[in-house]
Design an enzyme around this catalytic site. Structure first.
Site, PDB file in Angstrom:
ATOM      1  N   ASP A   1      18.936 -65.128 -35.764  1.00 27.00           N
ATOM      2  CA  ASP A   1      19.335 -64.625 -34.434  1.00 27.00           C
ATOM      3  C   ASP A   1      19.803 -66.014 -33.604  1.00 27.00           C
ATOM      4  O   ASP A   1      19.356 -66.310 -32.557  1.00 27.00           O
ATOM      5  CB  ASP A   1      18.458 -63.991 -33.776  1.00 27.00           C
TER       6      ASP A   1
ATOM      7  N   LYS B   1      10.861 -57.713 -20.420  1.00 29.32           N
ATOM      8  CA  LYS B   1      11.138 -58.764 -19.455  1.00 29.32           C
ATOM      9  C   LYS B   1      10.437 -60.135 -19.751  1.00 29.32           C
ATOM     10  O   LYS B   1       9.360 -60.250 -20.021  1.00 29.32           O
ATOM     11  CB  LYS B   1      10.936 -58.352 -18.024  1.00 29.32           C
TER      12      LYS B   1
END
Ligand code: NAG
Ligand code: NAG
Ligand code: NAG
Ligand code: NAG
Ligand code: NAG
Ligand code: NAG
Ligand code: NAG
Length: 836
Positions: free
Chosen positions: A624, A511
C-alpha cells in the site's frame, strides 16, 4: 518412548463416553429463579445457593431489557440468559463449595457483564477474585466496557472446602453474573509435554494450574457446551488464521472419527473438533509452488508460560504415511517432521500434542502456531491443524494476574503488573531511591513485632520492589520484548479520553489520535481500531507482527500496543509533519516543498522500501505504497507507515493473493495475474514519484473536460508529447535542474513499466534518485531551464552487477538503526536507554 513427543493418550480410566462430574455447582448470581439454558444445563438461583455464600451484604442486580451486545465467540452462546442478573458485593464475600473427592481438578468459569443497575455503575467496579490458593483476577475491572466477559480456569483442589473470594478494592465493589465450579477428569492433563525453547522434554504439567486463554476448533464452526461432554466452548478459528486465503477447510462426518483404544481419550476433545481441519490450499500443486506456513496468531499476556495443546487428525489423506509436517510455535520448532500415521497407525484418528512455551518466548504478547509441509518424496505435501488450546500456566506467585500472591505478598520475578506498583515505579532514580531506602528501614523498624507484618517477608518484599524500582528508573517500564504494552487507561489519559479534537487521521481501520504519554511527555500517534471489524483485526495483527520484526530509520516505529479487553490500539512515534501528500496538494495543503526536499523524501521512502524488500530476514511487500503512507517527522525525514496489508514473501518470487491496495497506485500486472511481487511496490512507488514532481493527486479532475484523469496516463502522455514542463509542479519548475529531472523521470518511467520484469528493483531506483539529488545539488543555481527531453531518452542507466547498490547497502549498514529482527528486541532496549 524416549522421543520428546511422548504424548499419546496414556489414559487409564473408564470406557464410557460421557462424563458425569462429581462436583457440579452452577449458579446464576442475582437470579430469583433458577435458569434453564438451552444447552440443557440448569443454573441455580441466589435463594437456592445462600448456604454457599458468606457475605455481610449483597445486592441483587438485574436487567429486564434483553442484552443486545454481540456474543464474542469465546463466550458460550447459550449462556446469554446468565448475564441478565448479577450479585454485587460491597465487602469481601466468599462462596464455599464442598468437594466430595479431593486431589483432582475443577473448572472454574466466571461470567461478567456490567449490566445497568443504578446507582451502581458496574463498569467502575474493581476487585480481586481468589481461591484458597490461587489468584484468579487481581484488581479486575471492566473499564467502561459493556462486553460479555468469560474467564475459565482449570485448577487443582486440595481439600474438601473450596472457596472463591470476591475482594472489592477500597471504596469500590465487586460483582459476578454467574459461576460454574465443576469437576474435570484427571486425565485431561498428563504430566509431560514438549518444551519449545529450548526443545526438549517438559515434566511437571500435573503440578501447574491453568487458565484457558483460547480454545479453537480449526476449520469448523463454534462448538457449544452441549456438544462437549465437559461443557467446553470451542471458538471458530477465523479471527486467528493469519492467511485465510492460503488455507482451505476440510470436514468429515464426526462419526468417522476414531479415538485411541486405551483410556477415555474422547474426553480430550469432542469428535467435532477432529472432524474439521484447515489444510493447505492447492496442496496438490505444491511441487510447483513454494512452501509456506499456515499460521494462527492469538493474543496472550506476556510474562507467563503457556501450555499449548494442538489437536490433529488425518482426515485429508487417502492412505497412511502421506502426511508429514513441521510445527512451529512463535517461530521456534515445536515438532519437527510430525508423522501422524506413525503416531496413530490409522487415518481419521484423534491425536494431540502438548507443547510448553516458556514466558521468555512470549515477549510480544502473542502465540503464533504454524504448520509447514514437510519434504515428502512420494506423498502429497500438505499440513493440517484441527484444534488449538492455549492455557496460561500459573506463575510463581500462584497468580494468573500479576505478581501478588493470595496473601498479598509480592512475589514477582518480572515487572510489577498493576497500577499502584507502576505509579510508584515511575517516581524516579537517585534521591527517590535513597529516600525509600530510608523509609524502608524506618518502616521495618516501626512495624517490627506487629502481627500484620512479618519482618522477614516484608523485607524480601521491599527488597524485590526496590530492585525493580531501580532497574525501571534506568530502563523503561513494562517493556516486553521490543514493544511496550500499554494499559487502556494510560492511553485514555494520553488522549484526554480519545477526545475528537485530537484526531489527526481517519482510516478504514479507525481513528488516529495525537497522544501525550504522561511519564515522559512524549508525543505519540495512537491508532485505535473501530470495534468489531474483522478485517481491522487482521490488519492490526499484521501490523503488530510486521513492526515487531522490522526496524529502520525510514519505517515508522511502533512504540507499543494495547489489546486489553476488546480494544485494539497501536502506539507509534509521532510524525510531526504529517503525510507527504499533505505537503504536495489538497484543499489545505501545507507550504510546498522544494525540489530538493521532495527528492530527499523520495530517497528516504525508497530506502525504507528497499530495506523491506531485502534487508529483513524475510522479504516484505508493503502493498500500500502511497503518499499518504509516507510520513514526515519534524525534520522532514520520510518514514514508510501502515503495514496493515503487508505480506512476507516466502523464499520465492511471488505470492498469490487477492488484490489489495489503493486505487490509482495498483500495479496493473498484479491486478491481472493476482501475483504479488516486490515489483508491485515498485510500480506504486513510481506513482508516488510522479505525484511528488507533479504536485497532483493520482486521480484528478481535468478543469476543461471535467473528466477524471489518471495522473500516470496524463503525465506519460504529456511527456511523450514533449511537454515535460507542463507536468512539473509550478512551485518547483523554476528551480529544477533539467539533468536532475531527467534522471528522476527516468526512474519513474522504469517503475511504471507495464511488466514487472521490466521494472527496476528498489535498490536501482534508490541509486537513480540519489544521482538526481546530486545533480540538483551540484547545480546550485539553475537559470533558464530547458525541457527538451523526450520520454524516450529519459536517463536510465541500468545497474548491472549491482555496482551502485553496494554503496547503498554500505550506507544502510552503517546506519545504526538498520537491524533485522534477531537483534531488534535487544537493540531497541539499548536505544531506548540511551534516549532517556
Ligand atoms: C419464579 O418462578 C415462579 C414459579 O416457578 C413464578 O411464579 C415467578 O414469577 C418467577 N419469578 C420470576 C422473577 O421470574
Ligand atoms: C451439536 O448439537 C446439536 C444438537 O444437540 C446438533 O444438532 C449439532 O449437529 C451438533 N454439532 C455441532 C458441531 O454443533
Ligand atoms: C481473501 O479472499 C477474500 C475473497 O477472495 C477477500 O475478500 C479477502 O480480502 C482476501 N484476504 C486477504 C488477506 O487477502
Ligand atoms: C515457517 O515458519 C517457521 C517459523 O516461523 C520458519 O522457520 C519457516 O522458515 C517457515 N517456512 C516457510 C516455508 O516460510
Ligand atoms: C511415518 O512413519 C511410518 C511408520 O513409522 C513410516 O513407515 C514412514 O516412513 C514415516 N513417513 C515418513 C515420511 O517419515
Ligand atoms: C521458564 O524458564 C525459566 C528460566 O529458564 C525457568 O526458571 C522456568 O521454570 C521456566 N518455566 C517453565 C514453565 O518452564
Ligand atoms: C508544515 C509543518 O507542519 N511544519 C512543521 C514541521 O515540524 C516542525 C517541528 O515540529 C514544525 O516547526 C513545523 O511547523
Amino acid at each position: 518412548m524416549s522421543s520428546p513427543i511422548l504424548l499419546l493418550f496414556l489414559f487409564l480410566l473408564s470406557h464410557t463416553n460421557c462424563y458425569s462430574p462429581h462436583v457440579n455447582y452452577l449458579i446464576d448470581c442475582g437470579a430469583s429463579n433458577q435458569t434453564h439454558l438451552n444447552d440443557g444445563r440448569t443454573f441455580k438461583s441466589d435463594r437456592q445457593t445462600t448456604s454457599l455464600l458468606s457475605t455481610s451484604e449483597y445486592i441483587q442486580a438485574s436487567t429486564d431489557s434483553p442484552i443486545t451486545i454481540t456474543i464474542p465467540p469465546s463466550v458460550p452462546p447459550s449462556s446469554l440468559p446468565l448475564f441478565q442478573t448479577a450479585r454485587i458485593f460491597k465487602d469481601e464475600s466468599t462462596y464455599t463449595f464442598y468437594i466430595s473427592r479431593t486431589g483432582g481438578r475443577i473448572w472454574i468459569r466466571l461470567y461478567f457483564y456490567a449490566l445497568p443497575h443504578p446507582p451502581y455503575d458496574l463498569t467502575t467496579a474493581s476487585f480481586s477474585v481468589h481461591t484458597n490458593h490461587f489468584v484468579l483476577l487481581s484488581e479486575f475491572s471492566l473499564k467502561n466496557n459493556h462486553h460479555l466477559v468469560f474467564k475459565e480456569y482449570l485448577v487443582s483442589v486440595f481439600d474438601n472446602r473450596f472457596s472463591l473470594k470476591f475482594k472489592p478494592k477500597k471504596n469500590s465493589f465487586a460483582f459476578i453474573n454467574a459461576i460454574e465450579v465443576v469437576s474435570a477428569p484427571d486425565t485431561l492433563i498428563s504430566d509431560s509435554a514438549t518444551a519449545v525453547s529450548p526443545l526438549g522434554e517438559f515434566k511437571g504439567l500435573v503440578q501447574s494450574e491453568y487458565q484457558v486463554m483460547h480454545r479453537v476448533n480449526v476449520g469448523g464452526a463454534i462448538i457449544a457446551p452441549n456438544n462437549d461432554s465437559l461443557s467446553r466452548t470451542w471458538e471458530p478459528d477465523d479471527a486467528y488464521n493469519v492467511n485465510p486465503n492460503r488455507s482451505v477447510n476440510v470436514a468429515v462426518p464426526y462419526k468417522a472419527i476414531k479415538y485411541p483404544q486405551f483410556g477415555d481419550a474422547s474426553l480430550i476433545a469432542p469428535s467435532f473438533v477432529y472432524a474439521t481441519a484447515a489444510q493447505i490450499k492447492d496442496h496438490k500443486d505444491m511441487q510447483f509452488q513454494s512452501k509456506f506456513n499456515l499460521s494462527w496468531m492469538m493474543n496472550v499476556d506476556s510474562s507467563y508460560s503457556y501450555l499449548i495443546r494442538l489437536h490433529f487428525c488425518d482426515i485429508v489423506s487417502k492412505t497412511l504415511n502421506q502426511l508429514v509436517f513441521n510445527v512451529y510455535i512463535n517461530g521456534r520448532v515445536g515438532v519437527p517432521d510430525l508423522n501422524l500415521s506413525s503416531q496413530t497407525k490409522d487415518l481419521a484418528t484423534a491425536f494431540y500434542q502438548d507443547l510448553v512455551l516458556n514466558a521468555s518466548a512470549v515477549e510480544n504478547g502473542y502465540i503464533l502456531v504454524q504448520v509447514e509441509p514437510g519434504d515428502l518424496q512420494h506423498g502429497t505435501s500438505n499440513a493440517i491443524l484441527n484444534g488449538i488450546e492455549v492455557m496460561k500456566m500459573i506463575n510463581s506467585a500462584k497468580s494468573f494476574d500479576g505478581s501478588f500472591s493470595v496473601d498479598g505478598h509480592y512475589r514477582g520475578e518480572h515487572s510489577p503488573h498493576k497500577g499502584a506498583m507502576r505509579k510508584v515505579a515511575f517516581v524516579g532514580l537517585g534521591l527517590a531511591f535513597i529516600n525509600l531506602l530510608l523509609l524502608l528501614i524506618t518502616c521495618v523498624g516501626m512495624r517490627k513485632g506487629t502481627k500484620t507484618w512479618q519482618v522477614s517477608s516484608s523485607l524480601t518484599w521491599w527488597m524485590i520492589f526496590l530492585f525493580h524500582l531501580r532497574s525501571y528508573s534506568r530502563g523503561n517500564p513494562q517493556r516486553r520484548g521490543s514493544k511496550r504494552f500499554f494499559h487502556f487507561k494510560e492511553l485514555q489519559l494520553a488522549t484526554n479520553n480519545f477526545d475528537e479534537r485530537r484526531v489527526i487521521g481517519v482510516g478504514g481501520f479507525g481513528k488516529v489520535y495525537l497522544g501525550r504519554l504522561r511519564e515522559d511527555n512524549m508525543n505519540v500517534a495512537i491508532k485505535r481500531a473501530n470495534g468489531g471489524s474483522g478485517q481491522g483485526l487482521n490488519e492490526f495483527r499484521t501490523e503488530l507482527d510486521m513492526l515487531s520484526k522490522l526496524r529502520h530509520r525510514h519505517l515508522v516505529s511502533l512504540i507499543g500496543y494495547c489489546d486489553e479487553d476488546s480494544e485494539m490500539i497501536l502506539v507509534y512515534e509521532y510524525m510531526a509533519n504529517g503525510s507527504f501528500r499533505s505537503h504536495l496538494y489538497g484543499a489545505n495543503h501545507l507550504r510546498p516543498l522544494s525540489w530538493q526536499q521532495r527528492l530527499e523524501i523520495c530517497i528516504g521512502a525508497a530506502r525504507g522500501l528497499y530495506y523491506l524488500h531485502t534487508g529483513a530476514a524475510q522479504s516484505v511487500i508493503h502493498r500500500d505504497v502511497k503518499t499518504t503512507n509516507i510520513l514526515l517527522d519534524e525534520n522532514y525525514v520520510a518514514k514508510v507507515s501502515d503495514f496493515g496489508l503487508s505480506k512476507t514473501l516466502p523464499n520465492k518470487a511471488y505470492v498469490s493473493t487477492a488484490v489489495k491496495g489503493s486505487f490509482g497506485y495498483l500495479d496493473p500486472e498484479y491486478f491481472r495475474r493476482l501475483q504479488l511481487t516486490q515489483k508491485s511496490d515498485v510500480y506504486s512507488f513510481g506513482v508516488v514519484l510522479l505525484e511528488a514532481v507533479c504536485g497532483k493527486s493520482v486521480i484528478w479532475t481535468c478543469p476543461i473536460s471535467m473528466e477524471q484523469v489518471s495522473l500516470v496516463d496524463w503525465a506519460i502522455e504529456q511527456c511523450k508529447r514533449g511537454r515535460v514542463h507542463e507536468v512539473v509542479d509550478p512551485f518547483i519548475v523554476e528551480s529544477i535542474n533539467p539533468e536532475s529531472l531527467k534522471m528522476y523521470l527516468g526512474a519513474a518511467k522504469k517503475c511504471l513499466e507495464d511488466h514487472g520484469v521490466d521494472r527496476p528493483n528498489m535498490g536501482d531506483v534508490l541509486w537513480h534518485l540519489e544521482c538526481a539529488l546530486q545533480l540538483q545539488e551540484g547545480a546550485s543555481h539553475v537559470d533558464a531551464p530547458e525541457y527538451d527531453m523526450s520520454w524516450k531518452n529519459l536517463v536510465w542507466s541500468p545497474q548491472e552487477g549491482q555496482t551502485g547498490n553496494s554503496n547503498v547497502m554500505d550506507n544502510d549498514i552503517d546506519n545504526a538503526a538498520d537491524i533485522t529482527d534477531v537483534n531488534a528486541a535487544l537493540f531497541s532496549q539499548i536505544a531506548n536507554l540511551q534516549g532517556r
